[in-house]
Scaffold this motif. Structure first.
Motif, short mmCIF file in Angstrom:
data_model
loop_
_atom_site.label_atom_id
_atom_site.label_comp_id
_atom_site.label_asym_id
_atom_site.label_seq_id
_atom_site.Cartn_x
_atom_site.Cartn_y
_atom_site.Cartn_z
N LEU A 69 0.87 -1.17 0.00
CA LEU A 69 0.00 0.00 0.00
C LEU A 69 0.91 1.23 0.00
CD1 LEU A 69 -2.91 1.08 0.23
CD2 LEU A 69 -2.63 0.99 2.70
N THR A 70 0.90 1.98 -1.10
CA THR A 70 1.84 3.10 -1.22
C THR A 70 1.20 4.45 -0.95
OG1 THR A 70 1.45 3.19 -3.61
CG2 THR A 70 3.33 1.89 -2.84
N ARG A 71 -0.14 4.52 -1.06
CA ARG A 71 -0.82 5.79 -0.79
C ARG A 71 -2.16 5.49 -0.13
NH1 ARG A 71 -2.56 10.45 -4.86
NH2 ARG A 71 -2.32 12.16 -3.41
N PHE A 72 -2.45 6.21 0.93
CA PHE A 72 -3.67 5.96 1.70
C PHE A 72 -4.16 7.28 2.26
CE2 PHE A 72 -5.88 4.53 5.59
CZ PHE A 72 -6.69 3.53 5.06
N LEU A 73 -5.18 7.84 1.59
CA LEU A 73 -5.73 9.13 2.00
C LEU A 73 -7.23 8.99 2.24
CD1 LEU A 73 -3.91 11.34 -0.65
CD2 LEU A 73 -3.31 11.10 1.76
N PRO A 74 -7.65 8.59 3.46
CA PRO A 74 -9.06 8.41 3.74
C PRO A 74 -9.82 9.74 3.62
CG PRO A 74 -7.70 7.49 5.50
CD PRO A 74 -6.81 8.26 4.59
N PRO A 75 -11.01 9.75 3.15
CA PRO A 75 -11.76 8.62 2.58
C PRO A 75 -11.75 8.64 1.06
CG PRO A 75 -13.30 10.36 3.08
CD PRO A 75 -11.91 10.88 3.41
N GLU A 76 -10.65 9.05 0.44
CA GLU A 76 -10.68 9.28 -1.00
C GLU A 76 -9.76 8.41 -1.85
OE1 GLU A 76 -9.54 13.12 -0.31
OE2 GLU A 76 -11.54 13.89 0.07
N THR A 77 -8.55 8.11 -1.38
CA THR A 77 -7.57 7.50 -2.27
C THR A 77 -6.86 6.32 -1.63
OG1 THR A 77 -7.18 9.65 -3.29
CG2 THR A 77 -5.50 7.98 -3.65
N LEU A 78 -6.61 5.33 -2.48
CA LEU A 78 -5.91 4.11 -2.09
C LEU A 78 -5.10 3.67 -3.30
CD1 LEU A 78 -5.77 1.46 -0.25
CD2 LEU A 78 -7.78 0.75 -1.52
N VAL A 79 -3.78 3.48 -3.13
CA VAL A 79 -2.92 3.03 -4.23
C VAL A 79 -2.11 1.84 -3.75
CG1 VAL A 79 -1.05 3.64 -5.83
CG2 VAL A 79 -2.77 5.35 -5.21
N VAL A 80 -2.13 0.76 -4.54
CA VAL A 80 -1.40 -0.46 -4.21
C VAL A 80 -0.48 -0.79 -5.37
CG1 VAL A 80 -1.59 -2.92 -3.70
CG2 VAL A 80 -3.28 -1.33 -2.79
N VAL A 93 -7.48 3.41 -6.48
CA VAL A 93 -8.92 3.54 -6.26
C VAL A 93 -9.15 4.95 -5.74
CG1 VAL A 93 -10.91 2.72 -4.96
CG2 VAL A 93 -9.17 1.09 -5.72
N ASP A 94 -9.98 5.69 -6.44
CA ASP A 94 -10.34 7.05 -6.02
C ASP A 94 -11.83 7.12 -5.81
OD1 ASP A 94 -7.84 8.54 -6.05
OD2 ASP A 94 -7.83 8.15 -8.21
N LEU A 95 -12.23 7.74 -4.72
CA LEU A 95 -13.64 7.94 -4.41
C LEU A 95 -13.94 9.44 -4.45
CD1 LEU A 95 -14.02 5.50 -1.39
CD2 LEU A 95 -14.53 5.06 -3.78
N VAL A 96 -15.08 9.78 -5.03
CA VAL A 96 -15.51 11.18 -5.11
C VAL A 96 -16.92 11.27 -4.54
CG1 VAL A 96 -16.03 13.10 -6.66
CG2 VAL A 96 -14.12 11.56 -7.17
N ARG A 97 -17.10 12.20 -3.59
CA ARG A 97 -18.43 12.41 -3.01
C ARG A 97 -19.28 13.18 -4.02
NH1 ARG A 97 -19.17 12.64 2.46
NH2 ARG A 97 -17.00 13.28 2.71
N LEU A 98 -20.32 12.53 -4.54
CA LEU A 98 -21.23 13.18 -5.48
C LEU A 98 -22.38 13.86 -4.74
CD1 LEU A 98 -21.44 10.37 -8.19
CD2 LEU A 98 -20.02 12.43 -8.22
N ALA A 99 -22.79 13.28 -3.63
CA ALA A 99 -23.85 13.79 -2.77
C ALA A 99 -23.64 13.13 -1.41
CB ALA A 99 -25.22 13.42 -3.36
N PRO A 100 -24.36 13.55 -0.38
CA PRO A 100 -24.14 12.94 0.94
C PRO A 100 -24.28 11.42 0.94
CG PRO A 100 -25.42 14.93 1.19
CD PRO A 100 -25.29 14.69 -0.29
#
Length: 155
Positions: A69-80, A93-100
Motif C-alpha cells: 500500500l503506497t498511498r492511503f488518504l481516507p476517505p478518498e484515495t488508495l494506491v497499491v 482507487v479514487d472515491l468522489v463524493r457526489l452527494a451525501p
C-alpha cells in the motif's frame, strides 16, 4: 497497458472507503480462493507501508506476488503497487463524493512488464484488450453493486 472504469454507488463515501479498505476481509477472501497470503508489515492501523506476500496458482503454474500500500488518504484515495512474476502493476482507487449518500468509485490499473516473459504476457493481453477491458469493467461493476447492496460489512 492501462485499464480504467468508474461506477456510482448509492452510499456515503466513508462507508464505501471502509468496505474497500477492510484488508482482513480481503485477505480471507484470497485464502478462500486458494491463495496463501502473509502480511509482512507490523503496522497497527491501515496506512502506507502495509505489505503482503502471496503465492497462488494461475493457469496451472505457481506464482508469487508482493503488494504494498503506497498511498492511503481516507476517505478518498488508495494506491497499491504489486509485482507478480516480472509484471508490476499500480492499482489506484479514487472515491468522489457526489452527494451525501452517493459516491463515485474510479479504479485504474496500470501494468508494466519487468521481464521478457512479462512482455510476452502483456502482448497476449493487448491482443485481447477489448475482452479484458470488458471483464475488468464487469468486475468493478459487480463490486459496486455488492457494496451498495450491503453484501460486505460496513461501518
Amino acid at each position: 497497458m492501462k485499464f480504467s472504469t468508474r461506477e456510482d454507488i448509492g452510499l456515503p463515501i466513508e462507508e464505501v472507503f471502509a468496505v474497500i479498505t477492510d484488508f482482513e476481509r480481503l485477505e480471507r477472501a484470497a485464502l478462500r480462493r486458494g491463495a496463501e497470503i502473509t502480511r509482512l508489515d507490523t503496522l497497527a492501523a491501515p496506512g502506507p507501508g502495509m505489505t503482503w506476500a502471496g503465492q497462488f496458482t494461475f493457469r496451472g503454474a505457481p506464482r508469487s506476488a508482493r503488494s504494498e500500500l503506497t498511498r492511503f488518504l481516507p476517505p478518498e484515495t488508495l494506491v497499491v503497487q504489486t509485482t507478480v512474476s516480472g509484471l508490476s502493476s499500480i492499482g489506484a482507487v479514487d472515491l468522489v463524493r457526489l452527494a451525501p449518500a452517493r459516491t463515485r468509485l474510479a479504479v485504474v490499473i496500470e501494468l508494466h512488464p519487468q521481464t521478457i516473459q512479462a512482455r510476452l504476457l502483456l502482448q497476449t493481453i493487448r491482443l485481447a484488450k477489448g475482452r479484458m477491458t470488458e471483464r475488468f469493467r464487469t468486475g468493478v461493476a459487480r463490486l459496486a453493486r455488492d457494496i451498495e447492496a450491503g453484501r460486505f460489512h460496513r461501518v
